[in-house]
Design a protein around this motif. Sequence first.
Motif, PDB file in Angstrom:
ATOM      1  N   UNK A  21       0.822  -1.096  -0.029  1.00 45.19           N
ATOM      2  CA  UNK A  21      -0.163  -0.154   0.101  1.00 45.19           C
ATOM      3  C   UNK A  21       0.958   1.228   0.006  1.00 45.19           C
ATOM      4  N   UNK A  22       1.800   1.351   1.006  1.00 52.29           N
ATOM      5  CA  UNK A  22       2.463   2.627   1.084  1.00 52.29           C
ATOM      6  C   UNK A  22       3.701   2.308   0.129  1.00 52.29           C
ATOM      7  N   UNK A  23       4.178   1.288  -0.393  1.00 52.06           N
ATOM      8  CA  UNK A  23       5.277   1.195  -1.418  1.00 52.06           C
ATOM      9  C   UNK A  23       6.526   1.800  -0.830  1.00 52.06           C
ATOM     10  N   UNK A  24       6.854   1.438   0.348  1.00 54.44           N
ATOM     11  CA  UNK A  24       8.118   2.043   0.774  1.00 54.44           C
ATOM     12  C   UNK A  24       9.279   1.281  -0.204  1.00 54.44           C
ATOM     13  N   UNK A  25      10.592   2.088  -0.046  1.00 54.03           N
ATOM     14  CA  UNK A  25      11.663   1.707  -0.921  1.00 54.03           C
ATOM     15  C   UNK A  25      12.816   0.717  -0.228  1.00 54.03           C
ATOM     16  N   UNK A  26      12.564   1.040   1.349  1.00 55.29           N
ATOM     17  CA  UNK A  26      13.494   0.016   1.929  1.00 55.29           C
ATOM     18  C   UNK A  26      12.880  -0.565   3.378  1.00 55.29           C
ATOM     19  N   UNK A  27      13.298  -1.242   3.731  1.00 53.40           N
ATOM     20  CA  UNK A  27      13.037  -2.027   5.018  1.00 53.40           C
ATOM     21  C   UNK A  27      14.197  -2.230   5.892  1.00 53.40           C
ATOM     22  N   UNK A  28      14.279  -1.653   7.252  1.00 54.79           N
ATOM     23  CA  UNK A  28      15.453  -1.532   8.089  1.00 54.79           C
ATOM     24  C   UNK A  28      15.003  -2.608   9.333  1.00 54.79           C
ATOM     25  N   UNK A  29      15.801  -3.450   9.583  1.00 54.40           N
ATOM     26  CA  UNK A  29      15.309  -4.225  10.973  1.00 54.40           C
ATOM     27  C   UNK A  29      16.622  -3.767  12.160  1.00 54.40           C
ATOM     28  N   UNK A  30      16.263  -3.110  12.828  1.00 57.37           N
ATOM     29  CA  UNK A  30      17.141  -2.538  13.806  1.00 57.37           C
ATOM     30  C   UNK A  30      17.097  -3.314  15.356  1.00 57.37           C
ATOM     31  N   UNK A  31      18.378  -3.846  15.616  1.00 50.24           N
ATOM     32  CA  UNK A  31      18.479  -4.470  16.891  1.00 50.24           C
ATOM     33  C   UNK A  31      19.301  -3.518  17.823  1.00 50.24           C
ATOM     34  N   UNK A  32      19.409  -4.020  19.125  1.00 45.03           N
ATOM     35  CA  UNK A  32      20.271  -2.905  19.907  1.00 45.03           C
ATOM     36  C   UNK A  32      20.915  -3.660  21.100  1.00 45.03           C
ATOM     37  N   UNK A  33      21.837  -2.952  21.686  1.00 43.10           N
ATOM     38  CA  UNK A  33      22.743  -3.741  23.029  1.00 43.10           C
ATOM     39  C   UNK A  33      21.640  -3.874  23.888  1.00 43.10           C
ATOM     40  N   UNK A  34      22.124  -4.958  25.031  1.00 37.15           N
ATOM     41  CA  UNK A  34      21.156  -5.127  25.871  1.00 37.15           C
ATOM     42  C   UNK A  34      19.975  -5.430  25.868  1.00 37.15           C
ATOM     43  N   UNK A  35      19.627  -5.927  24.747  1.00 41.30           N
ATOM     44  CA  UNK A  35      18.115  -6.517  24.418  1.00 41.30           C
ATOM     45  C   UNK A  35      17.616  -7.753  25.363  1.00 41.30           C
ATOM     46  N   UNK A  36      16.786  -7.002  26.016  1.00 41.34           N
ATOM     47  CA  UNK A  36      15.965  -8.110  27.364  1.00 41.34           C
ATOM     48  C   UNK A  36      15.678  -9.444  26.591  1.00 41.34           C
ATOM     49  N   UNK A  37      15.065  -9.317  25.365  1.00 39.35           N
ATOM     50  CA  UNK A  37      14.440 -10.361  24.670  1.00 39.35           C
ATOM     51  C   UNK A  37      15.661 -11.452  24.324  1.00 39.35           C
ATOM     52  N   UNK A  38      16.707 -11.091  23.993  1.00 44.69           N
ATOM     53  CA  UNK A  38      17.722 -11.857  23.809  1.00 44.69           C
ATOM     54  C   UNK A  38      18.397 -12.430  24.871  1.00 44.69           C
ATOM     55  N   UNK A  39      18.388 -11.663  25.941  1.00 48.33           N
ATOM     56  CA  UNK A  39      19.085 -12.105  27.258  1.00 48.33           C
ATOM     57  C   UNK A  39      18.038 -13.201  27.827  1.00 48.33           C
ATOM     58  N   UNK A  40      16.695 -13.120  27.587  1.00 51.18           N
ATOM     59  CA  UNK A  40      15.577 -14.260  28.016  1.00 51.18           C
ATOM     60  C   UNK A  40      15.969 -15.602  27.167  1.00 51.18           C
ATOM     61  N   UNK A  41      16.357 -15.415  25.776  1.00 49.91           N
ATOM     62  CA  UNK A  41      16.527 -16.467  24.979  1.00 49.91           C
ATOM     63  C   UNK A  41      17.806 -17.142  25.549  1.00 49.91           C
ATOM     64  N   UNK A  42      18.695 -16.416  25.855  1.00 52.08           N
ATOM     65  CA  UNK A  42      19.896 -17.219  26.294  1.00 52.08           C
ATOM     66  C   UNK A  42      19.739 -17.774  27.539  1.00 52.08           C
ATOM     67  N   UNK A  43      18.868 -17.343  28.460  1.00 52.67           N
ATOM     68  CA  UNK A  43      18.609 -17.818  29.667  1.00 52.67           C
ATOM     69  C   UNK A  43      17.728 -19.048  29.773  1.00 52.67           C
ATOM     70  N   UNK A  44      17.203 -19.417  28.520  1.00 51.64           N
ATOM     71  CA  UNK A  44      16.321 -20.649  28.495  1.00 51.64           C
ATOM     72  C   UNK A  44      17.191 -21.719  28.568  1.00 51.64           C
ATOM     73  N   UNK A  45      16.583 -22.855  29.240  1.00 49.22           N
ATOM     74  CA  UNK A  45      17.526 -24.108  29.462  1.00 49.22           C
ATOM     75  C   UNK A  45      18.244 -24.887  28.166  1.00 49.22           C
TER      76      UNK A  45
END
Length: 837
Positions: A648-672
């Motif tokens: 619909x909007x016909x964007x020209x680019x898509x950016x995926x941005x991660x960041x340091x100290x991400x709580x979600x990634x810490x949770x994944x690492x802490x899984x058994x």
Amino acid sequence: MSACVPTHEDKLHSPPPGRRRGFRIAGADLSASVTVFLIALPLSLGIALATGAPLQAGLVAAAVGGIVVGRLGGAPLQVSGPAAGLTVVTADLIHQYGWRTTCAITVLAGLAQLGLSALRVARSALAVSPAIVHGMLAGIGVTIALAQLHIVLGGSPQSSAVANVQALPAQLADLHPASITVSALTVAVLLAWPRIPGRTGRILRTAPAALAAVAGATLVAMAAGLSLDRVDLPSWSSHALPEMPQGPVLGLMAAVLTVTLVASVESLLSAVAVDKLVAARKDQKVQIPRARLDRELTGQGAANVVSGALGGLPITGVAVRSAANVAAGGVSRHSTMLHGLWVAVAALFLVPVLDLIPLAALAALVMVIGIQLVNVVHMRNVQRNRELLVYVGTLAGVVFTGVLEGVAIGIALAVGVALHRLTRTRITLEERDGVHRLRARGQLTFLAVPRLSRLLHQVPQGSDCVVELDGSFMDHAAYEALHDWQVAHQAQGGTIEFAGGSGDPIAEPAEPVLGSDTCCRPWTPWRNHHCGTPVEQPRTEGWTADKQWVSSRVQGGQLASGLSSFQRHTAPHVRGELARLAREGQQPSQLFLTCADSRLVTSMITASGPGDLFTVRNVGNLVPLPGEEGAEGQDESVAAAIEYAVDVLQVESITICGHSGCGAMQALLSTPDAPDTADTPGTPETENAPAAQATAQPTPPAGSQPASPATSPTAPPSGSSPLTRWLRHGRPSLERMRSRDHAWARISGRLPADAVEQLCLTNVVQQLEHLRAHPAVARRLAEGRLELHGMYFHVGEAQAYLLASDGPSNGSPDGPSGSPDEVFNRVAPTAFEESRA
């Protein structure tokens, strides 16, 4: 994935080492040069006619402006030549000193421009108020239109705008139908040409409107056999060249100064405008360097020296031709130089064709250009900034006195308006219910101190007083006056409350907060008041040392305070743009998918504003694979946002941005079943050691906040909660990190600091793979109309990194999913600083 790393300007435009630079002309430059030539040819003749100079002088200036400025100038796509902005000045010089002396003045003005460029003062010319520049151009436009109107009606112009107005009734009584017919036809074609609808219009618009108007009028005049004055290009053997200037020395110096200033300012402003046009161009296959203004001034000076020596008109950068060059797809200075070459060829070999053009057609063309210089948009912008008086004063000064005098009047008015704003401070004192309220509206400077002190001393000793300050500036004298009175009034038992423009109380902590170097600053609202408030401290009213008023307790809470501040300070500046977006709808160029972490402020780190980014935020910046997001009762919001942005909007680019100290990634690492990074293949054992040690005892990287159940999931959520089900979309990133088929991503040439950072980087790469699996994205990638970018933002360092990879390209979803060259490269601010230099 294609590289998306920042590069310096010299890297963008310098040939590779060991490879010689050849003179190769791009096809886009060739076609653009023809388009600009077709516009420049009739305009150059028309401007020469308007100045009273020999018609050949316009062609000489156009050819020299294209070739000399094109080769030596600092704005590659700017087209130079005779311009409407100097028409009035040149006409006055010719009337006063004659044509040959005017050529000598042009040479001297060029030498003066070379001297100014050597002093590197080009950017100082941009300090002139836009109201003065637009007023000057509007005054020139009015003068041109009045002069050419007489030729349109079949007569001859007078020596000044006032004389043209006075002679207009007599001219209207003596009309020439043939001239009016040809002129009316020229104006009609000129205005209607860009508005021809349909496929026919698209085909016809390949020819410039100016050329179509003059050519059409010429053909009609020939077919009807109309008796009209026509272009008369004399033989080049009788072409007039400059002579030694003759006349009063002061008058000649003023003439040189006028030509120098007007030509320089118009050229530099045009160069800046061309930069904006190039930046807004959607097709950025070739990087165009920003204008180097001092070098551009050098090119303009050299061109004026050559043009004057060859008997040509003064030269400036021309906005109309430059805009046409950009719109036609020009990619280098070759388009400008070729346009000058075509003008020279036409002047030498197309004289019989040019002699057929009626002078009335050229006059009508220049009259329309003059009218267009009175730009309504400029007037609205000037009025919005409360500088309409400067604009109107400059316009009237140019029309009634002259260009240099009009600019001087405009500068004087601009200085007067600035001083008026600086000194316009309304200070009132009133008493209501036993409380004295002093209000100060405007800037508090030393000029307002006498009135301020007089009213402060009218407040009775020991009384309650409220001081409302509604201004953005307070100098040291006003600060001292308020501070001394505050100390004395409180010592006598009185109470003082300071308030802002909305009436909300403002104060500051009495003591600096431990661990904080400074107190709150203007960006306090998005810092969550980390400067803090002293516990159990008595409330002390006042202000910070740098006069920035700070709120320690605002009724209604932080949300109400932030909204109130927005309505007072920000809303007036963005209201016009938001109103435009409300009318036209959103048209973002980029989908920005990032984490919901509160420390990731997308508008701040991307320097974007309303309407620029279509932003999707979720925990962990995850992109579920198609078909997985809707399982087990989950919503499909991410997939819906991607489909809407792409289709619909016909964007020209898509950016995926991660960041340091991400709580979600810490949770994944802490899984058994988190990966044992010590066994991760693809990287030498010595390089894995730091990350392996970090994985044994996961520690958030420096700068990250301690995780807690209320803020970020550093511990595995219990049960089958919504958060647990959502984080399963991050499991492929874990598997990628421990897979033997994928090497670890690097960050600016180094290994990640710990396992959390490694997973944050890997997650960006993996989610880009998920993104390619969405049908809408895959389709646009295959068409070559979409770009994918990976980004990592280090919160503690406030540093952005962009992903560069020699692995799968944007358009190849079936390629290998990993590459040993997946590196997140640092975005250096020097790249942008150098581009501005």
